[in-house]
Write a protein that holds these residues in place. Structure first.
Motif, PDB file in Angstrom:
ATOM      1  N   MET A  15      55.629 -78.068   6.356  1.00 21.24           N
ATOM      2  CA  MET A  15      55.873 -79.496   6.471  1.00 21.24           C
ATOM      3  C   MET A  15      57.332 -79.830   6.199  1.00 21.24           C
ATOM      4  O   MET A  15      57.820 -79.639   5.081  1.00 21.24           O
ATOM      5  CB  MET A  15      54.979 -80.256   5.479  1.00 21.24           C
ATOM      6  CG  MET A  15      53.490 -80.141   5.776  1.00 21.24           C
ATOM      7  SD  MET A  15      53.033 -80.822   7.383  1.00 21.24           S
ATOM      8  CE  MET A  15      53.391 -82.556   7.098  1.00 21.24           C
ATOM      9  N   ILE A  16      58.017 -80.271   7.215  1.00 17.16           N
ATOM     10  CA  ILE A  16      59.354 -80.829   7.034  1.00 17.16           C
ATOM     11  C   ILE A  16      59.266 -82.273   7.493  1.00 17.16           C
ATOM     12  O   ILE A  16      58.737 -82.562   8.562  1.00 17.16           O
ATOM     13  CB  ILE A  16      60.407 -80.065   7.853  1.00 17.16           C
ATOM     14  CG1 ILE A  16      60.499 -78.618   7.370  1.00 17.16           C
ATOM     15  CG2 ILE A  16      61.770 -80.743   7.741  1.00 17.16           C
ATOM     16  CD1 ILE A  16      61.521 -77.785   8.125  1.00 17.16           C
ATOM     17  N   ASN A  17      59.735 -83.175   6.670  1.00 19.18           N
ATOM     18  CA  ASN A  17      59.622 -84.593   6.961  1.00 19.18           C
ATOM     19  C   ASN A  17      60.849 -85.324   6.440  1.00 19.18           C
ATOM     20  O   ASN A  17      61.724 -84.716   5.811  1.00 19.18           O
ATOM     21  CB  ASN A  17      58.333 -85.158   6.338  1.00 19.18           C
ATOM     22  CG  ASN A  17      58.237 -84.830   4.860  1.00 19.18           C
ATOM     23  OD1 ASN A  17      59.187 -85.071   4.109  1.00 19.18           O
ATOM     24  ND2 ASN A  17      57.112 -84.254   4.437  1.00 19.18           N
ATOM     25  N   PRO A  18      60.950 -86.619   6.709  1.00 18.44           N
ATOM     26  CA  PRO A  18      62.135 -87.360   6.266  1.00 18.44           C
ATOM     27  C   PRO A  18      62.399 -87.272   4.766  1.00 18.44           C
ATOM     28  O   PRO A  18      63.552 -87.265   4.329  1.00 18.44           O
ATOM     29  CB  PRO A  18      61.822 -88.804   6.687  1.00 18.44           C
ATOM     30  CG  PRO A  18      60.934 -88.654   7.877  1.00 18.44           C
ATOM     31  CD  PRO A  18      60.088 -87.453   7.583  1.00 18.44           C
ATOM     32  N   GLU A  19      61.330 -87.190   3.979  1.00 23.08           N
ATOM     33  CA  GLU A  19      61.502 -87.175   2.530  1.00 23.08           C
ATOM     34  C   GLU A  19      62.095 -85.866   2.010  1.00 23.08           C
ATOM     35  O   GLU A  19      62.854 -85.858   1.034  1.00 23.08           O
ATOM     36  CB  GLU A  19      60.149 -87.431   1.831  1.00 23.08           C
ATOM     37  CG  GLU A  19      59.648 -88.861   1.942  1.00 23.08           C
ATOM     38  CD  GLU A  19      59.181 -89.214   3.337  1.00 23.08           C
ATOM     39  OE1 GLU A  19      58.698 -88.307   4.053  1.00 23.08           O
ATOM     40  OE2 GLU A  19      59.318 -90.394   3.735  1.00 23.08           O
ATOM     41  N   ASN A  20      61.755 -84.749   2.661  1.00 20.17           N
ATOM     42  CA  ASN A  20      62.223 -83.463   2.115  1.00 20.17           C
ATOM     43  C   ASN A  20      63.263 -82.769   2.986  1.00 20.17           C
ATOM     44  O   ASN A  20      63.661 -81.634   2.705  1.00 20.17           O
ATOM     45  CB  ASN A  20      61.039 -82.520   1.885  1.00 20.17           C
ATOM     46  CG  ASN A  20      60.334 -82.130   3.182  1.00 20.17           C
ATOM     47  OD1 ASN A  20      60.872 -82.287   4.271  1.00 20.17           O
ATOM     48  ND2 ASN A  20      59.111 -81.620   3.058  1.00 20.17           N
ATOM     49  N   TYR A  21      63.703 -83.438   4.071  1.00 17.78           N
ATOM     50  CA  TYR A  21      64.591 -82.762   5.020  1.00 17.78           C
ATOM     51  C   TYR A  21      65.865 -82.238   4.360  1.00 17.78           C
ATOM     52  O   TYR A  21      66.236 -81.072   4.527  1.00 17.78           O
ATOM     53  CB  TYR A  21      64.956 -83.704   6.175  1.00 17.78           C
ATOM     54  CG  TYR A  21      65.918 -83.071   7.157  1.00 17.78           C
ATOM     55  CD1 TYR A  21      65.503 -82.031   7.986  1.00 17.78           C
ATOM     56  CD2 TYR A  21      67.247 -83.486   7.239  1.00 17.78           C
ATOM     57  CE1 TYR A  21      66.380 -81.425   8.880  1.00 17.78           C
ATOM     58  CE2 TYR A  21      68.124 -82.891   8.131  1.00 17.78           C
ATOM     59  CZ  TYR A  21      67.689 -81.864   8.939  1.00 17.78           C
ATOM     60  OH  TYR A  21      68.564 -81.258   9.808  1.00 17.78           O
ATOM     61  N   LEU A  22      66.543 -83.080   3.604  1.00 24.93           N
ATOM     62  CA  LEU A  22      67.818 -82.666   3.006  1.00 24.93           C
ATOM     63  C   LEU A  22      67.633 -81.510   2.034  1.00 24.93           C
ATOM     64  O   LEU A  22      68.465 -80.596   1.977  1.00 24.93           O
ATOM     65  CB  LEU A  22      68.477 -83.860   2.302  1.00 24.93           C
ATOM     66  CG  LEU A  22      69.036 -84.953   3.229  1.00 24.93           C
ATOM     67  CD1 LEU A  22      69.635 -86.085   2.410  1.00 24.93           C
ATOM     68  CD2 LEU A  22      70.087 -84.378   4.170  1.00 24.93           C
ATOM     69  N   SER A  23      66.526 -81.516   1.294  1.00 23.66           N
ATOM     70  CA  SER A  23      66.301 -80.405   0.356  1.00 23.66           C
ATOM     71  C   SER A  23      65.970 -79.114   1.092  1.00 23.66           C
ATOM     72  O   SER A  23      66.340 -78.020   0.650  1.00 23.66           O
ATOM     73  CB  SER A  23      65.157 -80.766  -0.613  1.00 23.66           C
ATOM     74  OG  SER A  23      63.937 -80.946   0.100  1.00 23.66           O
ATOM     75  N   ILE A  25      67.168 -78.137   3.989  1.00 22.16           N
ATOM     76  CA  ILE A  25      68.341 -77.528   4.626  1.00 22.16           C
ATOM     77  C   ILE A  25      69.517 -77.364   3.672  1.00 22.16           C
ATOM     78  O   ILE A  25      70.600 -76.951   4.079  1.00 22.16           O
ATOM     79  CB  ILE A  25      68.798 -78.365   5.842  1.00 22.16           C
ATOM     80  CG1 ILE A  25      69.282 -79.744   5.390  1.00 22.16           C
ATOM     81  CG2 ILE A  25      67.720 -78.466   6.887  1.00 22.16           C
ATOM     82  CD1 ILE A  25      70.055 -80.478   6.470  1.00 22.16           C
ATOM     83  N   ALA A  26      69.298 -77.690   2.399  1.00 27.22           N
ATOM     84  CA  ALA A  26      70.397 -77.640   1.429  1.00 27.22           C
ATOM     85  C   ALA A  26      71.036 -76.259   1.351  1.00 27.22           C
ATOM     86  O   ALA A  26      72.254 -76.125   1.200  1.00 27.22           O
ATOM     87  CB  ALA A  26      69.893 -78.070   0.060  1.00 27.22           C
ATOM     88  N   SER A  27      70.226 -75.216   1.473  1.00 28.57           N
ATOM     89  CA  SER A  27      70.756 -73.854   1.349  1.00 28.57           C
ATOM     90  C   SER A  27      70.911 -73.162   2.701  1.00 28.57           C
ATOM     91  O   SER A  27      71.112 -71.948   2.755  1.00 28.57           O
ATOM     92  CB  SER A  27      69.822 -73.022   0.462  1.00 28.57           C
ATOM     93  OG  SER A  27      68.516 -72.988   1.020  1.00 28.57           O
ATOM     94  N   VAL A  28      70.803 -73.926   3.776  1.00 27.65           N
ATOM     95  CA  VAL A  28      70.881 -73.345   5.114  1.00 27.65           C
ATOM     96  C   VAL A  28      72.291 -73.528   5.678  1.00 27.65           C
ATOM     97  O   VAL A  28      72.880 -74.600   5.561  1.00 27.65           O
ATOM     98  CB  VAL A  28      69.856 -74.018   6.061  1.00 27.65           C
ATOM     99  CG1 VAL A  28      69.985 -73.461   7.474  1.00 27.65           C
ATOM    100  CG2 VAL A  28      68.446 -73.819   5.536  1.00 27.65           C
ATOM    101  N   ASN A  50      73.139 -89.958   8.745  1.00 30.49           N
ATOM    102  CA  ASN A  50      73.201 -88.810   7.827  1.00 30.49           C
ATOM    103  C   ASN A  50      71.986 -88.743   6.908  1.00 30.49           C
ATOM    104  O   ASN A  50      72.098 -88.472   5.704  1.00 30.49           O
ATOM    105  CB  ASN A  50      74.488 -88.837   7.013  1.00 30.49           C
ATOM    106  CG  ASN A  50      75.712 -88.649   7.878  1.00 30.49           C
ATOM    107  OD1 ASN A  50      75.679 -87.894   8.853  1.00 30.49           O
ATOM    108  ND2 ASN A  50      76.786 -89.336   7.549  1.00 30.49           N
ATOM    109  N   ALA A  51      70.817 -89.012   7.482  1.00 35.06           N
ATOM    110  CA  ALA A  51      69.525 -88.895   6.780  1.00 35.06           C
ATOM    111  C   ALA A  51      69.390 -89.899   5.647  1.00 35.06           C
ATOM    112  O   ALA A  51      68.619 -89.684   4.708  1.00 35.06           O
ATOM    113  CB  ALA A  51      69.315 -87.466   6.261  1.00 35.06           C
TER     114      ALA A  51
END
Length: 485
Positions: A15-23, A25-28, A50-51
């Motif tokens: 599950m990737i969604n608006p709430e967790n998107y930034l977290s 991809i943080a290490s990507v 920018n999200a």
């Protein structure tokens, strides 16, 4: 988007969604991802500030579906590239010689293209260029390609900052080189390594089957003689469904089912002569196709109320006028409308023919309907005097039924063609992507003949009040003027 096919989704990436998107991809390393995924990230960041602002995502169905598709592909990519943290080493028994066992080469992973709603503009032109390989084309074919590419660049649908800027520059230079050196026809051949390199770029994305069917369906709307094509399209959709090219998880499966019902009714009912799509349904389908095409450059998909700072920062595409036409008119959008009027012998046809030549040389195909004078020596003299004759400029004494081949249409004059304001508005609504220049006769007092309300329906009003001088009142450049002669 290139993805491995021999993996299953790891539960932490389901599950990737608006709430967790930034977290997520943080290490990507975004730049290390396949280019289509990078484009997906770029689209998301632009659509959501920018999200930080997900209003467009929630309010626009096409944008939401595009981002959700990106979420799915990103989840697959992250799952496929997640390190398992475990290693194992084979140990030989004491006093025994470890025998080397033949190692089978791993099966190459199957790279799957990302199914997208619309291929990026640059990749579409690159793919079109690759498809020329081994084909015989006329000089007109090559000129048409060059013009469409240059138009995309001028309208900033392709920008210098594009990830494919070098390839687009190469394509443009090769086309111009071929055009300048060819005669009537030529067989085009690419070096194998060049063709292979460009094919790799275009192979990462593929337009969804459902989108292709929707495009073909819309193209049949209200056109005569479409019965057999409608039957063929219905059969192809059914086959695509049977083969799994369209599934119930397709983001546009509801639209496909509605489309099928309408096609079946049209194909089987002999009393229905043309396929008709209800306006509301047509607007919805065109909205689906327009999402990636417009790429957030306009107001569609934006909130009804916007902060003035955000609105002031928005970018709108223009044609990029230069020289005296920028001075007179300003820099209009690609579907502007203009009206020109003046007394006889003052120079209104001269200025219009000159303008038509400029558009033909720099911005696309032009049709000049010369009902006022017809195709006679007077028109020929004006073309020669202004040296505006060009392969992109066509002249006619009648208004053809179809204007699909042209980008700019001049009607000289509206009065002689017998057109009323409602006819002109209908022309504009039927050809929303094209520009029109309406030329009117003037009365003895200098006012144009026709309904005065029409001047409020156009973007630009050009008057020729005295011999050899044109002045302009419009939304792009108030008060511009030039000398005609």
């Amino acid at each position: 988007m290139l993805l491995n096919s021999n993996y299953s989704l790891h539960k932490t990436y389901k599950m990737i969604n608006p709430e967790n998107y930034l977290s997520k991809i943080a290490s990507v390393d975004i730049k290390a991802m396949p280019m289509p995924l990078q484009k997906g990230h770029e689209f998301l960041m632009k659509a959501t500030s920018n999200a930080t602002d997900w209003n467009t995502y929630h309010n626009s169905t096409p944008i939401r579906k595009t981002i959700q598709l990106y979420f799915e592909r990103l989840a697959e990519f992250l799952a496929a590239h997640k390190p398992n943290g475990k290693t194992s080493k084979a140990k030989a028994e004491p006093n025994q010689t470890a025998k080397a066992k033949p190692v089978k080469a791993p099966k190459p992973s199957v790279e799957l293209p990302m199914m997208v709603e619309r291929m990026p503009e640059e990749l579409r032109f690159i793919k079109r260029f690759v498809n020329l390989d081994g084909k015989t084309k006329t000089k007109e074919d090559i000129l048409r390609f060059i013009n469409s590419l240059q138009k995309a660049i001028v309208e900033k649908r392709i920008r210098k900052t594009s990830a494919y800027a070098d390839q687009i520059k190469y394509v443009q230079e090769r086309l111009i080189e071929v055009y300048n050196g060819m005669k009537a026809k030529i067989k085009l051949e690419l070096k194998p390594e060049t063709a292979e390199e460009l094919k790799k770029l275009t192979g990462g994305e593929k337009v969804m089957a459902s989108i292709g069917f929707i495009k073909r369906y819309i193209a049949m709307n209200e056109k005569p003689g479409m019965k057999e094509k409608a039957k063929a399209l219905l059969e192809q959709i059914n086959r695509a469904y049977e083969k799994g090219k369209i599934t119930d998880s397709d983001p546009y499966i509801v639209e496909i089912h509605e489309l099928k019902k309408n096609l079946k009714a049209f194909a089987t009912d002999k009393t229905i002569k043309t396929l008709e799509i209800e306006q509301a349904a047509l607007n919805g389908l065109e909205g689906i196709l327009g999402c990636a095409c417009n790429s957030l450059s306009g107001l569609e998909g934006k909130p009804a109320i916007m902060n003035s700072m955000d609105f002031a920062a928005m970018e709108f595409d223009t044609l990029g006028f230069q020289g005296k036409w920028l001075e007179l008119i300003g820099d209009p959008s690609s579907n502007f409308t203009a009206m020109v009027y003046g007394k006889p012998k003052m120079g209104k046809s001269y200025v219009c023919i000159d303008f038509a030549g400029y558009l033909a040389r720099h911005h696309g195909k032009v049709l000049y309907v010369a009902k006022e004078e017809g195709l006679d020596m007077t028109l020929q003299k004006k073309l020669n005097d202004k040296a505006v004759a060009h392969p992109n400029l066509f002249v006619s004494s009648i208004l053809p039924a179809s204007l699909s081949s042209y980008d700019f249409i001049f009607l000289d004059s509206v009065n002689r063609l017998g057109l009323q304001p409602e006819d002109l508005n209908k022309l504009k609504s039927q050809n929303p992507s094209k520009s029109f220049v309406f030329i009117f006769q003037a009365t003895k007092d200098g006012n144009f003949r026709g309904a005065n309300s029409f001047q409020h329906d156009v973007d630009v009003v050009i008057e020729v009040p005295q011999k050899g001088k044109a002045i302009q009142m419009g939304r792009f450049n108030q008060g511009g003027e030039i000398n005609i002669f």
